[in-house]
Design an enzyme around this catalytic site. Structure first.
Site, PDB file in Angstrom:
ATOM      1  N   ASP A  37       0.834  -1.078   0.099  1.00 22.08           N
ATOM      2  CA  ASP A  37      -0.174  -0.040   0.088  1.00 22.08           C
ATOM      3  C   ASP A  37       0.760   1.178   0.011  1.00 22.08           C
ATOM      4  OD1 ASP A  37      -1.686   2.407   0.534  1.00 22.08           O
ATOM      5  OD2 ASP A  37      -2.929   1.044   1.906  1.00 22.08           O
ATOM      6  N   ASP A 103      -4.194  16.761 -15.967  1.00 17.94           N
ATOM      7  CA  ASP A 103      -4.701  17.836 -16.499  1.00 17.94           C
ATOM      8  C   ASP A 103      -5.346  18.851 -15.612  1.00 17.94           C
ATOM      9  OD1 ASP A 103      -6.926  16.271 -16.715  1.00 17.94           O
ATOM     10  OD2 ASP A 103      -7.883  17.320 -18.282  1.00 17.94           O
ATOM     11  N   TYR A 126      -8.891  17.193  -5.884  1.00 14.99           N
ATOM     12  CA  TYR A 126      -7.885  16.557  -6.546  1.00 14.99           C
ATOM     13  C   TYR A 126      -6.929  17.048  -7.090  1.00 14.99           C
ATOM     14  CZ  TYR A 126      -6.497  12.984 -10.116  1.00 14.99           C
ATOM     15  OH  TYR A 126      -5.730  12.174 -10.872  1.00 14.99           O
ATOM     16  N   LYS A 130      -3.014  16.589  -6.529  1.00 12.34           N
ATOM     17  CA  LYS A 130      -1.920  16.445  -7.431  1.00 12.34           C
ATOM     18  C   LYS A 130      -0.663  17.343  -8.004  1.00 12.34           C
ATOM     19  CE  LYS A 130      -2.010  12.721  -9.594  1.00 12.34           C
ATOM     20  NZ  LYS A 130      -1.587  11.452  -9.007  1.00 12.34           N
TER      21      LYS A 130
END
Length: 285
Positions: A37, A103, A126, A130
Protein backbone atom coordinates in the site's frame (compact mmCIF):
# COMPACT_ATOMS: atom_id res chain seq x y z
CA UNK A 1 15.62 -1.82 -17.63
CA UNK A 2 14.21 -3.32 -14.48
CA UNK A 3 10.88 -1.58 -13.83
CA UNK A 4 8.63 -1.83 -10.78
CA UNK A 5 5.06 -0.97 -11.75
CA UNK A 6 2.81 0.10 -8.86
CA UNK A 7 -0.93 -0.05 -9.53
CA UNK A 8 -0.49 -2.79 -12.14
CA UNK A 9 -4.16 -3.77 -11.98
CA UNK A 10 -5.46 -0.23 -12.54
CA UNK A 11 -6.65 1.32 -15.77
CA UNK A 12 -3.29 2.74 -16.86
CA UNK A 13 -1.20 0.14 -15.08
CA UNK A 14 -3.02 -2.71 -16.83
CA UNK A 15 -2.19 -1.36 -20.27
CA UNK A 16 1.43 -0.76 -19.30
CA UNK A 17 1.67 -4.35 -18.03
CA UNK A 18 -0.09 -5.71 -21.13
CA UNK A 19 2.05 -3.84 -23.65
CA UNK A 20 5.43 -3.90 -21.92
CA UNK A 21 5.54 -7.55 -20.89
CA UNK A 22 7.88 -9.42 -23.18
CA UNK A 23 9.75 -6.36 -24.43
CA UNK A 24 13.36 -7.52 -24.94
CA UNK A 25 14.96 -4.78 -22.83
CA UNK A 26 12.31 -4.62 -20.10
CA UNK A 27 12.16 -6.66 -16.90
CA UNK A 28 8.72 -5.58 -15.66
CA UNK A 29 7.67 -6.32 -12.08
CA UNK A 30 3.91 -5.68 -11.68
CA UNK A 31 2.73 -4.87 -8.16
CA UNK A 32 -0.66 -4.08 -6.66
CA UNK A 33 -1.92 -2.79 -3.34
CA UNK A 34 -1.72 -6.35 -2.03
CA UNK A 35 2.05 -6.19 -2.51
CA UNK A 36 2.44 -2.75 -0.92
CA UNK A 37 0.00 0.00 0.00
CA UNK A 38 1.63 3.26 -1.08
CA UNK A 39 0.49 4.93 2.15
CA UNK A 40 2.63 2.43 4.13
CA UNK A 41 6.23 3.61 3.77
CA UNK A 42 7.76 0.52 5.33
CA UNK A 43 5.87 -1.75 2.92
CA UNK A 44 6.86 0.36 -0.10
CA UNK A 45 10.46 0.57 1.08
CA UNK A 46 10.64 -3.21 1.54
CA UNK A 47 9.15 -3.90 -1.90
CA UNK A 48 11.47 -1.47 -3.67
CA UNK A 49 14.56 -2.71 -1.81
CA UNK A 50 13.68 -6.35 -2.59
CA UNK A 51 13.04 -5.80 -6.30
CA UNK A 52 15.96 -3.39 -6.89
CA UNK A 53 14.42 -1.59 -9.90
CA UNK A 54 16.02 0.96 -12.18
CA UNK A 55 12.68 2.77 -12.45
CA UNK A 56 9.56 2.83 -10.29
CA UNK A 57 6.29 3.75 -12.03
CA UNK A 58 3.63 5.02 -9.65
CA UNK A 59 0.24 4.77 -11.37
CA UNK A 60 -1.68 4.65 -8.08
CA UNK A 61 -4.05 7.51 -7.22
CA UNK A 62 -7.17 8.45 -5.32
CA UNK A 63 -9.02 10.17 -8.18
CA UNK A 64 -12.75 9.89 -7.63
CA UNK A 65 -13.41 13.62 -7.69
CA UNK A 66 -16.59 13.77 -5.55
CA UNK A 67 -14.97 11.53 -2.94
CA UNK A 68 -11.89 13.76 -2.96
CA UNK A 69 -14.09 16.77 -2.19
CA UNK A 70 -15.81 14.90 0.64
CA UNK A 71 -12.65 13.31 2.04
CA UNK A 72 -9.68 15.58 1.34
CA UNK A 73 -7.58 13.87 4.02
CA UNK A 74 -7.67 10.57 2.13
CA UNK A 75 -7.06 12.35 -1.18
CA UNK A 76 -3.95 13.97 0.25
CA UNK A 77 -2.74 10.83 2.01
CA UNK A 78 -2.99 8.48 -0.98
CA UNK A 79 -1.73 10.96 -3.56
CA UNK A 80 0.76 13.16 -1.71
CA UNK A 81 2.05 10.92 1.07
CA UNK A 82 1.90 7.94 -1.29
CA UNK A 83 3.93 9.86 -3.86
CA UNK A 84 6.51 10.84 -1.25
CA UNK A 85 6.79 7.25 -0.03
CA UNK A 86 7.37 5.86 -3.50
CA UNK A 87 9.78 8.61 -4.58
CA UNK A 88 11.80 8.29 -1.38
CA UNK A 89 12.01 4.51 -1.55
CA UNK A 90 13.11 4.78 -5.19
CA UNK A 91 15.80 7.33 -4.30
CA UNK A 92 17.17 5.05 -1.59
CA UNK A 93 18.01 2.36 -4.17
CA UNK A 94 19.14 4.81 -6.85
CA UNK A 95 15.99 4.38 -8.98
CA UNK A 96 14.10 6.91 -11.07
CA UNK A 97 10.53 7.70 -9.98
CA UNK A 98 7.93 8.07 -12.74
CA UNK A 99 4.90 9.78 -11.20
CA UNK A 100 1.65 10.29 -13.10
CA UNK A 101 -0.28 13.53 -12.74
CA UNK A 102 -3.28 15.17 -14.35
CA UNK A 103 -4.64 17.99 -16.51
CA UNK A 104 -6.62 19.04 -13.43
CA UNK A 105 -3.56 20.84 -12.06
CA UNK A 106 -4.71 23.66 -14.42
CA UNK A 107 -7.75 25.92 -14.01
CA UNK A 108 -8.84 26.08 -17.67
CA UNK A 109 -8.52 29.84 -18.07
CA UNK A 110 -5.80 29.65 -20.74
CA UNK A 111 -8.12 28.39 -23.52
CA UNK A 112 -5.22 26.97 -25.56
CA UNK A 113 -3.28 23.75 -24.90
CA UNK A 114 -1.40 23.79 -21.62
CA UNK A 115 2.36 23.27 -21.83
CA UNK A 116 4.66 21.76 -19.23
CA UNK A 117 5.96 25.19 -18.18
CA UNK A 118 2.54 26.80 -17.66
CA UNK A 119 1.69 27.84 -14.09
CA UNK A 120 -0.59 25.49 -12.18
CA UNK A 121 -3.82 26.48 -10.41
CA UNK A 122 -6.28 23.81 -9.34
CA UNK A 123 -10.04 24.24 -9.00
CA UNK A 124 -10.72 21.15 -6.87
CA UNK A 125 -9.21 18.97 -4.16
CA UNK A 126 -7.97 16.32 -6.57
CA UNK A 127 -6.11 18.89 -8.64
CA UNK A 128 -4.67 20.47 -5.50
CA UNK A 129 -3.55 17.04 -4.28
CA UNK A 130 -1.80 16.33 -7.57
CA UNK A 131 -0.01 19.69 -7.51
CA UNK A 132 1.24 18.82 -4.04
CA UNK A 133 2.17 15.33 -5.25
CA UNK A 134 4.23 16.74 -8.10
CA UNK A 135 6.13 19.07 -5.77
CA UNK A 136 6.63 16.38 -3.15
CA UNK A 137 8.03 13.93 -5.69
CA UNK A 138 10.40 16.56 -7.06
CA UNK A 139 11.71 17.23 -3.56
CA UNK A 140 11.94 13.57 -2.54
CA UNK A 141 13.74 12.31 -5.64
CA UNK A 142 15.68 14.58 -8.01
CA UNK A 143 15.77 11.68 -10.52
CA UNK A 144 12.14 11.93 -11.57
CA UNK A 145 9.78 12.07 -14.51
CA UNK A 146 6.32 13.54 -13.89
CA UNK A 147 3.85 12.55 -16.61
CA UNK A 148 0.65 14.58 -16.89
CA UNK A 149 -2.25 12.84 -18.64
CA UNK A 150 -5.89 13.69 -19.33
CA UNK A 151 -9.32 12.13 -19.82
CA UNK A 152 -8.13 8.54 -19.41
CA UNK A 153 -10.04 5.48 -20.56
CA UNK A 154 -8.67 1.98 -20.98
CA UNK A 155 -9.58 -1.67 -21.35
CA UNK A 156 -9.43 -2.36 -17.61
CA UNK A 157 -11.64 0.58 -16.65
CA UNK A 158 -11.20 2.60 -13.49
CA UNK A 159 -12.14 0.77 -10.31
CA UNK A 160 -12.42 4.06 -8.45
CA UNK A 161 -14.89 5.44 -11.01
CA UNK A 162 -16.83 2.29 -11.86
CA UNK A 163 -15.48 1.78 -15.38
CA UNK A 164 -14.77 4.46 -17.96
CA UNK A 165 -16.62 7.09 -19.98
CA UNK A 166 -16.77 5.02 -23.16
CA UNK A 167 -18.34 2.00 -21.47
CA UNK A 168 -20.75 4.20 -19.54
CA UNK A 169 -21.98 5.77 -22.79
CA UNK A 170 -22.37 2.37 -24.46
CA UNK A 171 -24.27 0.99 -21.47
CA UNK A 172 -26.67 3.92 -21.38
CA UNK A 173 -27.26 3.58 -25.12
CA UNK A 174 -28.03 -0.13 -24.78
CA UNK A 175 -30.45 0.61 -21.95
CA UNK A 176 -32.27 3.16 -24.09
CA UNK A 177 -31.95 5.89 -21.49
CA UNK A 178 -31.86 9.57 -22.45
CA UNK A 179 -28.28 10.75 -22.19
CA UNK A 180 -27.09 14.23 -21.23
CA UNK A 181 -23.41 15.08 -21.61
CA UNK A 182 -21.60 18.34 -20.89
CA UNK A 183 -20.66 20.25 -24.03
CA UNK A 184 -18.65 23.06 -22.42
CA UNK A 185 -15.78 21.02 -20.93
CA UNK A 186 -13.07 20.74 -23.58
CA UNK A 187 -10.29 18.17 -23.26
CA UNK A 188 -8.48 15.47 -25.23
CA UNK A 189 -9.72 12.05 -24.05
CA UNK A 190 -6.79 9.65 -24.12
CA UNK A 191 -6.64 5.89 -24.52
CA UNK A 192 -4.28 4.50 -21.86
CA UNK A 193 -2.84 2.09 -24.44
CA UNK A 194 -1.55 5.09 -26.39
CA UNK A 195 0.18 6.39 -23.26
CA UNK A 196 1.76 3.01 -22.59
CA UNK A 197 2.97 2.76 -26.19
CA UNK A 198 4.54 6.23 -26.18
CA UNK A 199 6.03 6.21 -22.69
CA UNK A 200 8.44 3.31 -23.02
CA UNK A 201 10.58 4.96 -25.75
CA UNK A 202 10.77 8.11 -23.62
CA UNK A 203 12.09 6.10 -20.69
CA UNK A 204 14.60 4.36 -22.93
CA UNK A 205 15.80 7.83 -23.99
CA UNK A 206 16.20 8.91 -20.36
CA UNK A 207 13.62 11.72 -20.38
CA UNK A 208 13.36 13.48 -17.01
CA UNK A 209 11.48 16.45 -15.56
CA UNK A 210 7.84 16.98 -16.52
CA UNK A 211 6.09 15.95 -19.73
CA UNK A 212 2.55 15.94 -21.10
CA UNK A 213 1.29 12.72 -22.70
CA UNK A 214 -2.16 13.31 -24.16
CA UNK A 215 -4.08 12.73 -27.36
CA UNK A 216 -3.82 15.22 -30.18
CA UNK A 217 -6.81 17.40 -30.97
CA UNK A 218 -9.52 18.56 -28.60
CA UNK A 219 -13.21 17.92 -28.11
CA UNK A 220 -16.06 18.30 -25.65
CA UNK A 221 -17.33 15.30 -23.74
CA UNK A 222 -20.58 15.65 -25.69
CA UNK A 223 -18.82 15.44 -29.06
CA UNK A 224 -16.71 12.56 -27.74
CA UNK A 225 -19.91 10.71 -26.81
CA UNK A 226 -21.32 11.37 -30.28
CA UNK A 227 -18.16 9.90 -31.81
CA UNK A 228 -18.52 6.77 -29.67
CA UNK A 229 -22.10 6.28 -30.84
CA UNK A 230 -21.25 6.95 -34.48
CA UNK A 231 -18.42 4.42 -34.50
CA UNK A 232 -20.70 1.74 -33.00
CA UNK A 233 -23.66 2.80 -35.20
CA UNK A 234 -25.84 3.65 -32.22
CA UNK A 235 -28.52 6.35 -32.20
CA UNK A 236 -29.47 7.05 -28.59
CA UNK A 237 -31.22 10.18 -27.37
CA UNK A 238 -28.07 12.13 -26.53
CA UNK A 239 -28.34 15.85 -25.86
CA UNK A 240 -25.79 18.48 -24.80
CA UNK A 241 -25.90 20.20 -21.46
CA UNK A 242 -23.70 22.66 -19.60
CA UNK A 243 -21.54 22.17 -16.55
CA UNK A 244 -23.81 24.53 -14.61
CA UNK A 245 -26.93 22.62 -15.64
CA UNK A 246 -25.34 19.25 -14.91
CA UNK A 247 -24.46 20.34 -11.39
CA UNK A 248 -22.41 18.35 -8.90
CA UNK A 249 -20.05 19.11 -6.03
CA UNK A 250 -16.84 19.40 -8.09
CA UNK A 251 -15.50 22.46 -9.91
CA UNK A 252 -13.85 21.31 -13.13
CA UNK A 253 -11.76 23.27 -15.62
CA UNK A 254 -13.74 24.09 -18.76
CA UNK A 255 -10.59 23.75 -20.84
CA UNK A 256 -7.89 21.22 -19.93
CA UNK A 257 -6.23 20.23 -23.21
CA UNK A 258 -2.58 19.27 -22.79
CA UNK A 259 0.02 20.22 -25.38
CA UNK A 260 3.76 19.74 -25.11
CA UNK A 261 6.87 21.79 -25.70
CA UNK A 262 9.03 18.67 -25.25
CA UNK A 263 7.58 15.81 -27.32
CA UNK A 264 5.01 15.23 -30.10
CA UNK A 265 1.45 14.70 -28.94
CA UNK A 266 -0.05 11.24 -29.10
CA UNK A 267 -2.24 10.15 -32.03
CA UNK A 268 -5.49 12.08 -32.44
CA UNK A 269 -8.17 11.33 -29.85
CA UNK A 270 -10.39 9.80 -32.56
CA UNK A 271 -7.62 7.34 -33.50
CA UNK A 272 -7.24 6.38 -29.85
CA UNK A 273 -10.99 5.85 -29.57
CA UNK A 274 -11.07 3.66 -32.67
CA UNK A 275 -8.19 1.58 -31.29
CA UNK A 276 -10.01 1.14 -27.99
CA UNK A 277 -13.30 0.12 -29.58
CA UNK A 278 -11.60 -2.41 -31.86
CA UNK A 279 -9.66 -3.96 -28.98
CA UNK A 280 -12.62 -3.99 -26.59
CA UNK A 281 -15.58 -4.66 -28.87
CA UNK A 282 -14.22 -5.98 -32.16
CA UNK A 283 -14.05 -4.58 -35.70
CA UNK A 284 -15.74 -1.28 -36.45
CA UNK A 285 -18.64 -1.72 -38.87
Amino acid sequence: MRILLLGANGQLGSDIARLWQGQPDVDLIPATRADADVTDFAAVQTLVARTEPDLVLNTTAFHNLPLCENDPATAMTVNVVGGWNVATAAREVGATIVQFSTDYVFDGNKRSPYLESDPRAALNIYGAAKIATEDTVRIANPDHLIVRVSGLYGLAGSAGKGGNFVETMLRLAREGQPIRVVADQITAPTNTAEIASALLPLLRDGLRGTVHLAADGETSWYEFARAIFALRRLTPDCQPTTTAEFGGPVRRPLYSVLGSERIPRLPHWRDGLERYLREKHGPLS
